[in-house]
Design a protein around this motif. Structure first.
Motif, PDB file in Angstrom:
ATOM      1  N   GLY A  33       0.825  -1.452   0.126  1.00  0.00           N
ATOM      2  CA  GLY A  33      -0.095   0.055   0.178  1.00  0.00           C
ATOM      3  C   GLY A  33       0.950   1.096   0.055  1.00  0.00           C
ATOM      4  O   GLY A  33       2.119   1.168   0.378  1.00  0.00           O
ATOM      5  N   ASN A  34       0.164   2.464  -0.067  1.00  0.00           N
ATOM      6  CA  ASN A  34       1.297   3.590  -0.102  1.00  0.00           C
ATOM      7  C   ASN A  34       1.662   4.078   0.953  1.00  0.00           C
ATOM      8  O   ASN A  34       1.049   3.641   2.071  1.00  0.00           O
ATOM      9  CB  ASN A  34       0.265   4.719  -0.848  1.00  0.00           C
ATOM     10  N   VAL A  35       2.591   4.993   1.193  1.00  0.00           N
ATOM     11  CA  VAL A  35       3.185   5.333   2.068  1.00  0.00           C
ATOM     12  C   VAL A  35       2.169   5.975   3.280  1.00  0.00           C
ATOM     13  O   VAL A  35       1.376   6.555   2.634  1.00  0.00           O
ATOM     14  CB  VAL A  35       4.522   6.614   1.905  1.00  0.00           C
ATOM     15  N   GLY A  36       1.955   5.745   4.371  1.00  0.00           N
ATOM     16  CA  GLY A  36       1.278   6.426   5.403  1.00  0.00           C
ATOM     17  C   GLY A  36      -0.166   5.716   5.639  1.00  0.00           C
ATOM     18  O   GLY A  36      -1.025   6.069   6.043  1.00  0.00           O
ATOM     19  N   HIS A  54       3.402   7.066  16.838  1.00  0.00           N
ATOM     20  CA  HIS A  54       4.507   7.536  16.368  1.00  0.00           C
ATOM     21  C   HIS A  54       4.757   6.696  15.007  1.00  0.00           C
ATOM     22  O   HIS A  54       4.822   5.671  14.897  1.00  0.00           O
ATOM     23  CB  HIS A  54       5.669   7.303  17.074  1.00  0.00           C
ATOM     24  N   TYR A  55       4.478   7.439  13.624  1.00  0.00           N
ATOM     25  CA  TYR A  55       4.681   7.087  12.382  1.00  0.00           C
ATOM     26  C   TYR A  55       6.293   7.089  12.009  1.00  0.00           C
ATOM     27  O   TYR A  55       7.097   7.806  12.323  1.00  0.00           O
ATOM     28  CB  TYR A  55       4.248   8.037  11.474  1.00  0.00           C
ATOM     29  N   LYS A  56       6.833   5.795  11.601  1.00  0.00           N
ATOM     30  CA  LYS A  56       8.183   5.604  11.341  1.00  0.00           C
ATOM     31  C   LYS A  56       8.204   4.641   9.968  1.00  0.00           C
ATOM     32  O   LYS A  56       7.484   3.696   9.876  1.00  0.00           O
ATOM     33  CB  LYS A  56       8.682   4.762  12.241  1.00  0.00           C
ATOM     34  N   ALA A  57       8.628   5.481   8.830  1.00  0.00           N
ATOM     35  CA  ALA A  57       8.383   4.870   7.499  1.00  0.00           C
ATOM     36  C   ALA A  57       9.275   3.544   7.474  1.00  0.00           C
ATOM     37  O   ALA A  57      10.249   3.637   8.069  1.00  0.00           O
ATOM     38  CB  ALA A  57       8.828   5.851   6.568  1.00  0.00           C
ATOM     39  N   THR A  58       8.788   2.440   6.752  1.00  0.00           N
ATOM     40  CA  THR A  58       9.493   1.374   6.424  1.00  0.00           C
ATOM     41  C   THR A  58      10.530   1.726   5.249  1.00  0.00           C
ATOM     42  O   THR A  58      10.000   2.284   4.224  1.00  0.00           O
ATOM     43  CB  THR A  58       8.520   0.209   6.171  1.00  0.00           C
ATOM     44  N   ILE A  59      11.758   1.162   5.475  1.00  0.00           N
ATOM     45  CA  ILE A  59      12.864   1.281   4.297  1.00  0.00           C
ATOM     46  C   ILE A  59      12.955  -0.051   3.872  1.00  0.00           C
ATOM     47  O   ILE A  59      13.243  -1.051   4.415  1.00  0.00           O
ATOM     48  CB  ILE A  59      14.239   1.699   4.813  1.00  0.00           C
TER      49      ILE A  59
END
Length: 195
Positions: A33-36, A54-59
């Motif tokens: 899915g898209n970011v966020g 707390h949002y932390k983007a997956t790399i």
């Protein structure tokens, strides 16, 4: 569409009764899915780690395991990258996560489903996440999305719908695997309207 799902769920019940065991083997499930959209939060809620604001983007890609299911959390920014083919290899099923509060979610879902279907042949469940917030997506629009075995409204924050959606997917994966194991045939779980 829903008749196919009911047919295969009945087949699942038959196999479960016949063999008296749960799922046949380990399952690799992609979560895209898209970011966020809340993919990581949804996965964390499912595996029992609660919810964090707390949002932390997956790399790249991350993994989570619960029982016999390994969930591959694929970063949203990888959508147009060449790496998705590598990540998709060996998958048994997929979850497309959309943001229930984003009007563009229908288009986003269709792009992800098209990408999955162009690379692998697996059952796909759609999860409309963040349903604890006001919706900007219509039920009717979600119902028109093709190429999925079903969809659930979910909330990583409250836990709503997550287990039910993943259980639906796991049952379809299990039916497909049992068909292959038992009869040596590949079960095509896709509906006629999949493109």
């Amino acid at each position: 569409h829903s008749q196919n799902v009911k047919k295969y769920l009945k087949l699942y019940e038959y196999f479960y009764f016949l063999e008296g065991r749960q799922f046949v083997s380990k399952m690799k499930v992609l979560v895209v899915g898209n970011v966020g959209a809340g993919k990581t939060s949804l996965i964390q809620r499912y595996v029992g780690n609660g919810f964090s604001e707390h949002y932390k983007a997956t790399i790249g890609v991350d993994f989570a395991v619960k029982g016999n299911v390994t969930l591959w959390d694929i970063a949203g920014q990888e959508r147009f990258g060449n790496m998705t083919t590598t990540y998709y290899r060996g998958a048994d099923g997929a979850i497309v996560v959309i943001d229930w509060t984003n009007r563009d979610s229908i288009d986003v879902a269709e792009k992800w489903i098209k990408d999955l279907n162009s690379k692998i042949d697996v059952p796909i469940v759609l999860m409309a996440n963040k349903c604890d917030k006001p919706s900007r997506v219509n039920y009717e629009d979600v119902d028109t999305i093709r190429g999925v075995i079903g969809w659930k409204r979910t909330s990583a924050k409250t836990g709503e719908g997550i287990h039910e959606g993943i259980d639906m997917l796991m049952k379809m994966i299990d039916v497909k695997k049992r068909e292959t194991e038992t009869f040596g045939i590949k079960l095509d779980i896709k509906t006629d309207d999949n493109k």
